[in-house]
Enzyme design. Sequence first.
Site, PDB file in Angstrom:
ATOM      1  N   ASN A  27      -2.803  -4.958   0.591  1.00 34.17           N
ATOM      2  CA  ASN A  27      -4.005  -4.165   0.377  1.00 34.17           C
ATOM      3  C   ASN A  27      -5.210  -4.875   0.976  1.00 34.17           C
ATOM      4  OD1 ASN A  27      -2.872  -2.028  -1.259  1.00 34.17           O
ATOM      5  ND2 ASN A  27      -2.548  -3.571  -2.810  1.00 34.17           N
TER       6      ASN A  27
ATOM      7  N   CYS B 191       0.848  -1.185   0.000  1.00 38.28           N
ATOM      8  CA  CYS B 191       0.000   0.000   0.000  1.00 38.28           C
ATOM      9  C   CYS B 191       0.887   1.239   0.000  1.00 38.28           C
ATOM     10  CB  CYS B 191      -0.905  -0.012   1.229  1.00 38.28           C
ATOM     11  SG  CYS B 191      -1.963   1.439   1.322  1.00 38.28           S
TER      12      CYS B 191
END
Length: 75
Positions: free
Chosen positions: A25, A16
Site C-alpha cells: 500500500n 492492495c
Amino acid sequence: MGITRFDSTVGGLGGCPYAPGAAGNVATNDVLYLLNGLGIETGISEKRIQEASIYIQNKLGTTLPSRSVAYLKNA
C-alpha cells in the site's frame, strides 16, 4: 481541492485489493513526507510514524516498501 482523507499504511504494509500483484500500500510515512514538504499541516508526527515503521520492520525481519524508511535506514 477538498480532499481531506487518504488511505495509507504504516511503512506501506500489506497488499492492495484493488491492484492484484501490487507490492504494498501507499506508505503513510511517504504521504506525510510529501504533505509536510508542501507545507500542509496534518497534525500527525512524521517522526512517530517513522519510529513505528522501523519497529515493525525490525520485528518482521524484512524491509518495508516505504521510501522514507529505506532512506533513514541508509542515512
